[in-house]
Write a protein that holds these residues in place. Structure first.
Motif, PDB file in Angstrom:
ATOM      1  N   ASP A 146      68.393  -9.834 -28.612  1.00  7.86           N
ATOM      2  CA  ASP A 146      68.740  -8.420 -28.180  1.00  7.86           C
ATOM      3  C   ASP A 146      68.019  -7.468 -29.390  1.00  7.86           C
ATOM      4  O   ASP A 146      67.933  -6.379 -28.983  1.00  7.86           O
ATOM      5  CB  ASP A 146      70.182  -8.293 -28.136  1.00  7.86           C
ATOM      6  CG  ASP A 146      71.031  -8.796 -27.249  1.00  7.86           C
ATOM      7  OD1 ASP A 146      70.449  -8.905 -25.987  1.00  7.86           O
ATOM      8  OD2 ASP A 146      72.085  -9.487 -27.322  1.00  7.86           O
ATOM      9  N   ALA A 177      61.835 -10.204 -18.537  1.00  2.46           N
ATOM     10  CA  ALA A 177      63.145  -9.682 -19.324  1.00  2.46           C
ATOM     11  C   ALA A 177      64.330 -10.879 -19.217  1.00  2.46           C
ATOM     12  O   ALA A 177      64.895 -11.062 -20.226  1.00  2.46           O
ATOM     13  CB  ALA A 177      63.602  -8.443 -18.706  1.00  2.46           C
ATOM     14  N   PRO A 190      64.205  -3.507 -21.124  1.00  2.12           N
ATOM     15  CA  PRO A 190      64.622  -3.901 -19.609  1.00  2.12           C
ATOM     16  C   PRO A 190      63.692  -4.018 -18.570  1.00  2.12           C
ATOM     17  O   PRO A 190      63.637  -4.735 -17.709  1.00  2.12           O
ATOM     18  CB  PRO A 190      65.770  -3.270 -19.446  1.00  2.12           C
ATOM     19  CG  PRO A 190      65.573  -1.901 -20.349  1.00  2.12           C
ATOM     20  CD  PRO A 190      64.757  -2.210 -21.369  1.00  2.12           C
ATOM     21  N   SER A 191      62.511  -3.214 -18.767  1.00  2.00           N
ATOM     22  CA  SER A 191      61.537  -3.250 -17.710  1.00  2.00           C
ATOM     23  C   SER A 191      60.443  -4.297 -17.856  1.00  2.00           C
ATOM     24  O   SER A 191      59.481  -4.384 -17.072  1.00  2.00           O
ATOM     25  CB  SER A 191      60.793  -1.976 -17.772  1.00  2.00           C
ATOM     26  OG  SER A 191      61.466  -0.612 -17.900  1.00  2.00           O
ATOM     27  N   ARG A 218      65.361  -5.104 -26.953  1.00  2.00           N
ATOM     28  CA  ARG A 218      64.734  -5.638 -25.802  1.00  2.00           C
ATOM     29  C   ARG A 218      64.346  -4.664 -24.936  1.00  2.00           C
ATOM     30  O   ARG A 218      65.002  -3.375 -24.561  1.00  2.00           O
ATOM     31  CB  ARG A 218      65.673  -6.723 -25.038  1.00  2.00           C
ATOM     32  CG  ARG A 218      67.096  -5.998 -24.688  1.00  2.00           C
ATOM     33  CD  ARG A 218      67.560  -6.896 -23.542  1.00  2.00           C
ATOM     34  NE  ARG A 218      68.073  -8.323 -24.063  1.00  2.00           N
ATOM     35  CZ  ARG A 218      67.659  -9.559 -23.485  1.00  2.00           C
ATOM     36  NH1 ARG A 218      67.081  -9.214 -22.517  1.00  2.00           N
ATOM     37  NH2 ARG A 218      68.369 -10.508 -24.029  1.00  2.00           N
TER      38      ARG A 218
END
Lengths: 305, 609
Positions: B302, B296, B291-292, B289
């Protein structure tokens, strides 16, 4: 001996150039292009692509570039996978094919030689017929039948082994290695048997027995060396083909080997990749044949170069 | 002695054969008939999706690869202005939150949200301007650049063309056909001189010729969050078009730094829900994934793993053994469909695709439109669909029931009697005026297709229908794919050639535009100005119903001229484990991965989501 090897090594160069030139010519003859698809491209886009990859140059320029690449040992970039060099594809796939090929060959050698030797020593016994019947089956059953059968049993019925894919040294290797080695195992068993049968009747074995050597020593030290000669000459090309990728097995088991790339490179008209793989395969065949010729001298003391 | 030995050998063979047969029998009977699911059903411990994505990706650089399997992977990495709705395939907001068109659908404005690249830099309208100009640049040689040709001057830039400017006044010479755009002439001087020698272009001689620059392309950043497309002609379906990978923005910072290596793990910068962790060609592509990502919090998976596998049986094996949780579209081999279709794993939905053949309208008996109609009417498409099992019969080019409000015109029904009457009219009759199959030059025809099991069975079906209903025997000709493409596009085949088409975007125009000669190539040699004019009129409409009516009128014209022989609409055909949720069977089989997740509670597996 040294001069013999040197002479053979020198021949590899010109042979290689002949092979890649023929291959290059054959690719030209095949209709279609690496960029052709279901919908015809507008002429301008086709022109952009041809310019980018130098396909707008005269044939002798393209041929010269291919030859120069081959001589330098750098085959350039794949057309199908832009940004990926042919050399990096070879480097990534060769270990997979080689692992598979060497393991399959070793398995074939151990099982084949053992079975062949036992069969020869006990000619016309049940063991002989059983192993020769199994060998016949191994030769006759193509790997695209054997592979799926093994998968059906071990992966989909009993769920013991994974059905496909590559995970390095793991249980994933068992089925593809078995599938790949079956034919070679069978050939080696038959070659060993006939080689041994011939040798066991020869004068020097009779001499060895007359000297009072134990049966074990006669077989292992004297008979096997001569009896394995056919296996040795079979091994050269066999190993070369085994390590340079086996299209069917790699496809059935979805393995990231050279064979998978090779078949796709042809379907995709991916010229640099085809040339790279063909060059590698030719070198492998030539080198392994040389090794075999040298090995003859070791196995049969009567051979001198 | 010999006799006995023979017996022993035979006995050994029998024993081996018996063992093998027993094992096979065991394997065949052990399928769990009572389970509603196919093979092993064991969800992973965490949120990990394993998907078979098809061939090894050609490239993960959005404008570089033209393949649909690659586009599915790119959807995880790069968000578009719009995204394919996971249920319908229609455009939903992604990096653009809203958009609007001007009065005649020739200017579209998209409003971007606040979002960041995975390296923290903001995603702006300039990124889209940069990406579209890059995609169109002749040096990149994108195969999908034609997707953007409706943007003003995009085609001219991609072709390396020049504009003509008056040496004195500096005024641009405009295109006499479409006076809203500048005239583009070949960039190569020799070709240009030749083109200008035509009397129709006399007005463009002796001008100053200026190469088309990237800045001339009609894409502008009005401000950091507003992107505007100026089009050369009305194109009402732009929001549908921009879901295509060609229009997805690439990170300028990474492209300029790493060149053609920028999509490699560790170098890649993404705008989508996932980023590349590991990429082993022909083996595996593992995403984790991002995160930015602006959304999100919504993303449930995952890890998202793509396996490149090409052999259909191998895919089925991996799926049955529970090693993968879903496969890409059209992966269940026809020999498996009968057995697998009853399981809940089988994903069956109408698809944006029509399978058809084209007639060679430039030579042989198929030059005659009556013959084309007769050959079409002599094929029982209902029977073909029953034979093919997974498809729906059609007599039209645009897939049926795909576009609500589109009045699909009907082509010829199955009618062997009328087919014969038409052939009599075309002159294939005996002295008494009766239909005479021996007069029909069947040897001047063939049924050409690219080699595949499925194409062969369709071709054989057509062959049998013509023999049965018209008494003519046409031979089959199969060719390797790329050889076939060349033969078809050069009209070197005789009779009919296979021509399936999967829509590029959710609009009838993607099917009809195949028969506009410029740009697309349909392999039939047919073209008609009235057809093109109708399409152009339709695309200027603002009222969607009126537009659909005009498009349908154009399709009727196409079906009357019959350069095409529609057979059936495809249906999706792939497998998905019950614990994979948020992955619906939609008409384009494009899955926005941010909606996909693993449901660990078996009670919820069969609930509709």
């Amino acid at each position: 001996m040294g001069r013999f090897i040197l002479r053979r090594l020198i021949v590899i160069g010109p042979m290689l150039l002949v092979v890649v030139s023929l291959t290059w010519g054959l690719i030209r003859l095949a209709p279609g292009n690496f960029y052709s698809g279901e919908k015809k491209l507008p002429a301008a886009i086709e022109k952009n692509i041809r310019e980018k990859y130098g396909l707008d140059k005269p044939w002798y320029v393209q041929y010269g570039r291919m030859l120069a690449n081959t001589v330098r040992g750098d085959f350039g970039e794949s057309l199908k996978y832009p940004g990926t060099s042919v050399n990096s594809i070879l480097a990534a796939t060769l270990p997979v094919s080689a692992t598979l090929g060497v393991l399959a060959y070793l398995l074939a050698l151990v099982v084949g030689v053992t079975a062949g030797t036992i069969a020869a020593l006990r000619q016309n016994s049940t063991a002989d017929y059983a192993s020769m019947a199994a060998a016949m089956l191994g030769i006759s059953m193509p790997n695209f039948v054997l592979g799926p059968t093994l998968v059906l049993l071990f992966a989909l019925t009993w769920y013991w082994l994974p059905p496909a894919r590559w995970e390095g040294f793991s249980t994933h290797l068992i089925l593809p290695v078995l599938t790949l080695s079956a034919v070679y195992m069978a050939y080696i068993a038959r070659l060993t048997r006939s080689g041994m049968l011939e040798v066991l009747r020869s004068n020097y074995i009779r001499t060895a027995r007359a000297k009072g050597l134990s049966e074990r020593e006669v077989v292992v030290r004297h008979a096997l060396r001569g009896g394995l000669l056919p296996v040795v000459s079979f091994s050269g090309p066999a190993l070369a083909f085994l390590i340079s990728g086996t299209v069917v097995v790699e496809r059935i088991f979805a393995l990231p080997g050279l064979g998978n790339y090779f078949i796709n490179a042809n379907l995709n008209r991916d010229e640099p990749l085809i040339i790279g793989i063909v060059a590698f395969m030719s070198i492998a065949v030539l080198v392994f044949n040389l090794i075999v010729d040298v090995a003859y001298a070791f196995f049969d003391p009567r051979i001198r170069y | 002695m010999r006799h006995k030995a023979g017996h022993r050998a035979l006995a050994a063979c029998r024993a081996l054969a018996a063992t093998l047969a027993l094992a096979m029998a065991a394997a065949c009977t052990s399928g769990s008939a009572d389970s509603p699911y196919f093979g092993k059903v064991s969800p992973p411990a965490g949120q990990e999706m394993r998907y078979i994505s098809g061939s090894e990706p050609e490239s993960l650089d959005p404008p570089v690869s033209s393949s649909q399997p690659d586009a599915r992977i790119m959807m995880a990495l790069f968000d578009g202005l719009t995204e394919y709705d996971p249920k319908t395939g229609q455009p939903i907001p992604a990096l653009a939150t809203t958009w609007e068109a001007n009065d005649d659908n020739s200017v579209f404005t998209f409003h971007l949200r606040d979002a960041k690249w995975s390296d923290g830099a903001p995603i702006t309208a300039d990124d889209f301007v940069y990406s579209i100009r890059r995609g169109l640049s002749p040096a990149l040689a994108s195969r999908t650049a034609y997707m953007a040709y409706d943007i003003s001057n995009a085609q001219a830039y991609n072709e390396g063309a020049v504009f003509a400017r008056d040496r004195v006044s500096g005024a641009w010479v405009m295109d006499p056909v479409n006076t809203a755009v500048r005239l583009a002439l070949p960039g190569d001087e020799a070709t240009r001189t030749k083109a200008l020698s035509a009397p129709a272009l006399a007005f463009a001689r002796d001008k100053e010729y200026v190469p088309v620059r990237p800045e001339d392309v009609g894409v502008d950043a009005v401000d950091a969050h507003t992107l505007r497309f100026r089009l050369r002609q009305p194109v009402p379906f732009v929001p549908k078009l921009v879901s295509h990978q060609f229009f997805r923005a690439v990170p300028r910072q990474a492209v300029e730094r790493y060149g053609d290596q920028w999509t490699r793990p560790g170098k890649i910068v993404v705008s989508g829900a996932f980023i590349i962790d590991v990429w082993r060609p022909y083996d595996v592509l593992i995403l984790k994934r991002n995160p930015s990502y602006y959304d999100a919090g919504m993303v449930r998976l995952d890890t998202l793993i793509f396996y490149p596998v090409e052999d259909l049986t191998t895919m089925m094996n991996l799926y049955k053994a529970g090693e993968v949780y879903a496969t890409f579209n059209h992966t269940v081999p026809s020999s498996w469909v009968g057995q697998v279709k009853r399981y809940k794993d089988y994903m069956d939905a109408p698809e944006l695709a029509t399978e058809s053949f084209v007639f060679n309208t430039t030579k042989g008996p198929t030059m005659d439109v009556r013959v084309r109609h007769a050959l079409n009417m002599a094929i029982d498409k209902e029977a073909l669909a029953r034979f093919r099992r997974t498809v729906k019969p059609t007599t039209s080019s645009v897939p049926l029931n795909m576009f609500p409000g589109y009045p699909s015109p009907q082509g010829d029904p199955f009618d062997p009697a009328r087919a014969k009457a038409l052939l009599v009219e075309a002159g294939f009759r005996d002295a008494s005026g009766q239909y005479d199959p021996s007069r029909f030059p069947a040897t001047e025809m063939e049924i050409a297709y690219n080699t595949s099991e499925s194409n062969r069975s369709t071709a054989e079906f057509i062959q049998a229908q013509w023999k049965q209903n018209l008494g003519i025997t046409v031979s089959l000709r199969n060719m390797e794919f790329r050889t076939f493409l060349q033969t078809r596009s050069r009209l070197e085949y005789r009779g009919i050639a296979r021509s399936g088409w999967i829509g590029d975007y959710m609009d009838p125009f993607t099917f009809l535009s195949l028969y506009v000669v410029e740009g697309g190539d349909n392999g039939s040699g047919w073209s008609d100005e009235r057809f093109v004019a109708l399409l152009n009129r339709a695309n200027r409409q603002h009222d969607p119903n009126e537009r659909y009516r005009l498009l349908a009128e154009a399709e009727k014209l196409l079906l009357d001229a019959q350069p095409t022989l529609p057979l059936y609409n495809n249906a999706t055909n792939y497998l998905k484990k019950p614990f994979v949720k948020g992955m619906w069977a939609n008409p384009v089989t494009m899955h926005a991965w941010k909606f996909v997740y693993i449901e660990h509670d078996p009670a919820k597996w069969d609930q509709v989501d």
